[in-house]
Write an enzyme that holds these catalytic residues in place. Structure first.
Site, mmCIF file in Angstrom:
data_model
loop_
_atom_site.group_PDB
_atom_site.id
_atom_site.type_symbol
_atom_site.label_atom_id
_atom_site.label_comp_id
_atom_site.label_asym_id
_atom_site.label_seq_id
_atom_site.Cartn_x
_atom_site.Cartn_y
_atom_site.Cartn_z
ATOM 1 N N LYS A 1 0.841 -1.189 0.000
ATOM 2 C CA LYS A 1 0.000 0.000 0.000
ATOM 3 C C LYS A 1 0.878 1.242 0.000
ATOM 4 O O LYS A 1 1.625 1.482 0.947
ATOM 5 C CB LYS A 1 -0.908 0.037 1.233
ATOM 6 C CG LYS A 1 -2.021 1.071 1.056
ATOM 7 C CD LYS A 1 -2.755 1.402 2.337
ATOM 8 C CE LYS A 1 -2.059 2.448 3.140
ATOM 9 N NZ LYS A 1 -1.996 3.764 2.488
ATOM 10 N N GLU B 1 10.850 1.699 9.731
ATOM 11 C CA GLU B 1 11.772 2.810 9.470
ATOM 12 C C GLU B 1 10.957 4.072 9.710
ATOM 13 O O GLU B 1 10.045 4.382 8.942
ATOM 14 C CB GLU B 1 12.285 2.712 8.025
ATOM 15 C CG GLU B 1 13.614 3.423 7.850
ATOM 16 C CD GLU B 1 13.426 4.882 7.538
ATOM 17 O OE1 GLU B 1 13.456 5.699 8.482
ATOM 18 O OE2 GLU B 1 13.234 5.208 6.369
ATOM 19 N N CYS C 1 13.586 11.642 5.829
ATOM 20 C CA CYS C 1 13.829 11.277 7.226
ATOM 21 C C CYS C 1 15.297 11.450 7.601
ATOM 22 O O CYS C 1 15.636 11.514 8.770
ATOM 23 C CB CYS C 1 13.372 9.845 7.485
ATOM 24 S SG CYS C 1 14.075 8.675 6.316
ATOM 25 N N GLU D 1 10.095 16.015 15.368
ATOM 26 C CA GLU D 1 10.349 15.932 13.933
ATOM 27 C C GLU D 1 9.375 16.854 13.201
ATOM 28 O O GLU D 1 8.163 16.648 13.250
ATOM 29 C CB GLU D 1 10.168 14.495 13.426
ATOM 30 C CG GLU D 1 10.578 14.380 11.972
ATOM 31 C CD GLU D 1 10.332 12.997 11.352
ATOM 32 O OE1 GLU D 1 9.255 12.426 11.576
ATOM 33 O OE2 GLU D 1 11.220 12.519 10.629
#
Ligand code: TXE
Length: 479
Positions: free
Chosen positions: A173, A248, A282, A383
């Site tokens: 997906k 991750e 990231c 973040e």
């Protein structure tokens, strides 16, 4: 552009005929619809994957390798079309999609086409016991791959390629925010001769389609890249089901700059590591720490260099910063700017939305540099995942190492110095999965890729990826 699910080698609408609008972030306009798939669609994909598995898992490595290579060739052949589709769907500069995203998607397939022919298992002779052990590395069966929106085809294929190379069948997906290149991959797989059901692509929301893949009792492993909160949620679901899990997740990576570095190279790479892909990688070095003796010079030079970046129409060759991926994401990133003084920061450059001619409703934001004086502030701990970096000075190696490690994430770090002993000390003591010294995002696909702490568990890349997607089985024969 309306897209469909790719199940059992065929394009089909969602079973409940329910659809979601797809936005073009460069213009802020809806430009198509994607399936709002449900559990039933995932079940259909599972049935296809399960029935393809016996044949695919016993297909020779040479044959699998040929098909993967063919997929890589077709991605390269269709590079211009795929790059344009990626830019329209994600907002990234077309130059970047052409130079990085699409070539890397092809490289992912080519790399694992080669790697699978070199992947070996072990034999252990039990000397004195007249026994021989050999260890098989068998594919798991049906596995789930769920990917995010920042590097859409690049990360989608990074999971799918090792999964199918090692003989699994996949339910994948892509992010509902950037589904187009995943849709185009379905056509490519058919053209490359990938047997029906080996790869099934289900489109839809994370909380419905994604969750159904994660919860499916027949799906043996989940490989996920995305936000830390989502990763924790997935981990809670799969832990009692004992599925293999690779996560991750986010990062808040330090970029540590010592006065003895190669200054010009550091400066230009730091502009890249701060703002590439609108800061939505990231691995971006979002916390910049600069040795006090060069702090003022760096501040001035960095602001000058960043002010030359061009925010604009992503299809224009001179654009270096395109649109952020979505309105909610733009709002999240803007909230840090709106609260900057409350969070203890001072804007040195940027901070404003940009209006781009003919794209007035697109999600454009200036690259933004914020000076902070406390590593514990929100700007240095959370973040942001947009075109925002913080900078602050440091005096000693101990101090900067402490700040670098004092964060809940542990994905990557960048270090700029020419002192070998310091390089060795810091590299050993920093709590991240990856460190780049005097460079950034230089990738060798054989290396283990992933993070520690809230940045995830497990490693992708090279044989690590193939190990994740296979189960070791030891056979002991007494003779
Ligand atoms: O990611 P999500 P979001 C970070 C970044 C960003 C934040 C949130 O800080 O602001 O995460 O982004 C699917 N079961 N990163 O909300 O939701 C979803 O459909 C199964 C870092 O966009 O984690 C999509 O396909 N799947 C990151 C994928 O998970 C679920 C890249 C990622 O979306 C699900 C992106 C569920 N319950 C964001 N819920 C990186 N590590 O590079 C969602 N999904």
């Amino acid at each position: 552009m309306n897209i469909k699910n790719y199940i059992n080698g065929e394009f089909s609408p969602p079973l409940l005929d329910d659809w979601i609008d797809n936005y073009n972030p460069t213009s802020g306009k809806v430009y198509g619809q994607i399936p709002n798939s449900t559990k039933e669609d995932v079940e259909k994909a599972y049935t296809a994957a399960k029935s393809a598995f016996p044949s695919w898992s016993s297909t020779s490595l040479e044959k699998r390798s040929q098909i993967l290579s063919k997929i890589a060739q077709l991605i390269n052949k269709k590079l211009p079309e795929l790059a344009r589709a990626e830019t329209k769907d994600n907002g990234k500069p077309l130059q970047l999609a052409k130079a990085i995203d699409i070539p890397r998607a092809a490289a992912n397939f080519q790399f694992f086409a080669n790697a699978i022919t070199q992947f070996t298992s072990d034999a252990h002779e039990s000397i004195g016991l007249d026994a021989m052990n050999y260890t098989l590395r068998q594919p798991l069966g049906v596995v789930g791959c769920i990917s995010p929106w920042n590097l859409p085809l690049y990360l989608f294929t990074w999971k799918i390629a090792p999964a199918i190379a090692s003989g699994n069948c996949v339910i994948a997906k892509p992010s509902e925010i950037t589904p187009i290149t995943a849709y185009l991959l379905g056509e490519i797989c058919t053209e490359a001769g990938l047997p029906k059901g080996v790869l099934n692509i289900v489109h839809g929301l994370g909380t419905t389609a994604g969750q159904a893949i994660v919860e499916h009792p027949g799906v043996k492993a989940i490989s996920f890249t995305g936000g830390t909160e989502t990763g924790a949620h997935i981990a809670r679901i799969v832990a009692p089901m004992f599925k293999k899990l690779s996560l991750e997740l986010g990062g808040k990576n330090p970029n540590i700059i010592f006065a003895d570095c190669d200054y010009e190279e550091m400066l230009s790479t730091t502009v890249q590591s701060s703002f590439s892909n609108q800061g939505q990688i990231c691995l971006c070095g979002s916390r910049i720490f600069v040795e006090e003796s060069i702090y003022d010079k760096f501040k001035k030079d960095f602001v000058t260099a960043v002010s030359k970046l061009k925010v604009g129409n992503p299809f224009d060759d001179t654009t270096t910063i395109g649109a952020l991926v979505s309105k909610p994401h733009l709002e999240k990133v803007m909230s840090y700017i709106e609260n900057v003084s409350e969070y203890g920061g001072k804007i040195l450059f940027g901070g404003n939305r940009v209006s781009v001619n003919n794209f007035e409703d697109g999600y454009y934001l200036q690259p933004t540099i914020i000076e902070v004086n406390d590593n514990q502030c929100k700007l240095n701990q959370e973040e942001i995942f947009g075109p925002i970096v913080t900078i602050m000075p440091f005096n000693t190696e101990e101090e900067v190492l402490d700040m670098a490690n004092n964060v809940s994430y542990g994905l990557s770090a960048t270090l700029w110095t020419n002192d070998l002993k310091r390089t060795m000390r810091i590299s050993k003591n920093i709590h991240t999965g990856m460190i780049w010294v005097n460079t950034w995002l230089l990738r060798d696909l054989r290396t283990p890729f992933g993070g520690t702490k809230n940045s995830g568990v497990g490693r992708e890349g090279g044989f690590e990826g193939l190990r994740f997607f296979t189960e070791p089985k030891n056979i002991c024969i007494k003779y």
